[in-house]
Design an enzyme around this catalytic site. Structure first.
Site, PDB file in Angstrom:
ATOM      1  N   HIS A 187       0.707  -1.161   0.048  1.00  0.00           N
ATOM      2  CA  HIS A 187       0.174   0.006   0.043  1.00  0.00           C
ATOM      3  C   HIS A 187       0.998   1.171   0.012  1.00  0.00           C
ATOM      4  O   HIS A 187       1.950   1.182   0.662  1.00  0.00           O
ATOM      5  CB  HIS A 187      -0.829   0.005   1.261  1.00  0.00           C
ATOM      6  CG  HIS A 187      -2.136   0.817   1.119  1.00  0.00           C
ATOM      7  ND1 HIS A 187      -1.976   2.339   1.219  1.00  0.00           N
ATOM      8  CD2 HIS A 187      -3.331   0.722   0.670  1.00  0.00           C
ATOM      9  CE1 HIS A 187      -2.966   2.925   1.076  1.00  0.00           C
ATOM     10  NE2 HIS A 187      -4.060   1.958   1.027  1.00  0.00           N
ATOM     11  N   GLU A 222      -4.046   2.002  -7.226  1.00  0.00           N
ATOM     12  CA  GLU A 222      -4.468   3.097  -6.364  1.00  0.00           C
ATOM     13  C   GLU A 222      -3.681   4.218  -6.449  1.00  0.00           C
ATOM     14  O   GLU A 222      -2.661   4.433  -5.839  1.00  0.00           O
ATOM     15  CB  GLU A 222      -4.459   2.866  -4.745  1.00  0.00           C
ATOM     16  CG  GLU A 222      -5.170   1.522  -4.560  1.00  0.00           C
ATOM     17  CD  GLU A 222      -5.461   1.532  -2.793  1.00  0.00           C
ATOM     18  OE1 GLU A 222      -6.758   1.495  -2.408  1.00  0.00           O
ATOM     19  OE2 GLU A 222      -4.462   1.260  -2.227  1.00  0.00           O
TER      20      GLU A 222
HETATM   21  P1  PGA Z   1      -9.878   5.750   0.362  1.00  0.00           P
HETATM   22  O1  PGA Z   1      -8.498   4.929   0.744  1.00  0.00           O
HETATM   23  O2  PGA Z   1     -11.066   5.010   0.151  1.00  0.00           O
HETATM   24  O3  PGA Z   1     -10.033   6.491   1.715  1.00  0.00           O
HETATM   25  O4  PGA Z   1      -9.259   6.748  -0.644  1.00  0.00           O
HETATM   26  C1  PGA Z   1      -8.432   3.896  -0.334  1.00  0.00           C
HETATM   27  C2  PGA Z   1      -7.066   2.934   0.083  1.00  0.00           C
HETATM   28  O5  PGA Z   1      -6.224   3.629   0.608  1.00  0.00           O
HETATM   29  O6  PGA Z   1      -7.368   1.648   0.063  1.00  0.00           O
END
Ligand code: PGA
Length: 233
Positions: A98, A154
């Site tokens: 992440h 992401e």
């Molecule tokens: P968010 O986070 O939905 O608050 O944008 C997503 C993530 O970090 O997996």
């Protein structure tokens, strides 16, 4: 398509809040063939979530997901939790790579690759988060990609900002992911909630979502699941 939707609670919810969340979730949520849910609690809540899922007979319909795992198998690594320990809680999947871990804890692609290997030793499915395609290419070079993986794209600027990424860009990147590793399941994450998710439904390479902020409050998470369920193609 069955969408895989993972609630990533990050370092946010404590025991009593989690308990209320679970009770409310059970009241509000209908198991549906087009949505599969994963819950990623902090380690301090993992036992609570596990017990609830077992007591409700929901272990087959809701996955228990780890937020992190040690890169080391076992030993003198104060503060770390190993794959064998997650396995003892029958964790199904675990997030690795992440961007919050990459930026706050200096996790490199090499460390992410080691974590993937540790998970694989216990058949825990890695959910590898990437913010750019080069991170996946590095993992390919480190020879840890495999078909059982889940890859979550992401973009950093979309996480926790309320501004999801452009769906065209998301589809493009996830299609590239499929070219590199055709059988992986591909997710999008970044400001996904009931009001933003629709634009991503129907995109060929979006097979689920990693959800942070909108998973903290159960009513928001259930509202999101409802939109997905109603619009699933
Ligand atoms: P968010 O986070 O939905 O608050 O944008 C997503 C993530 O970090 O997996």
């Amino acid at each position: 398509m069955q969408y895989y939707v993972v609630a990533n609670w990050k370092e946010n919810l404590e025991d009593d809040v989690v308990l209320d969340w679970l009770v409310e979730f059970r009241n509000r949520y209908e198991v549906h063939s087009q949505v599969k849910v994963g819950i990623a609690p902090s380690l301090t809540e993992i036992s609570l979530v596990k017990d609830y899922l077992e007591n409700w007979n929901m272990v087959n319909s809701i996955d228990l997901v780890g937020q992190n795992v040690s890169q080391f198998p076992k030993g003198r690594y104060t503060g770390e939790v190993g794959a064998f320990q997650l396995n003892a809680y029958q964790v199904n999947c675990c997030i690795v790579g992440h961007s919050e871990r990459r930026s706050n804890f200096a996790e490199t692609d090499e460390i992410v690759a080691e974590k993937v290997k540790r998970l694989r030793e216990y058949s825990i499915r890695p959910i590898v988060a990437i913010s750019k395609i080069s991170q996946l290419e590095s993992l390919a070079n480190l020879k840890v990609l495999s078909d059982d993986m889940i890859i979550a794209y992401e973009p950093i600027e979309s996480i926790g900002t309320g501004n999801p990424a452009d769906p065209v860009q998301v589809q493009k990147v996830l299609a590239q992911v499929k070219e590199i590793c055709p059988s992986v399941r591909t997710l999008y994450g970044g400001s996904v909630d009931a009001t933003t998710v629709e634009q991503f439904l129907g995109l060929e390479s979006v097979e689920g979502f990693l959800v942070g902020t909108a998973s903290e409050r159960v009513e928001k998470f259930v509202a999101l699941l409802d939109v997905i369920r109603k619009n699933a193609v």
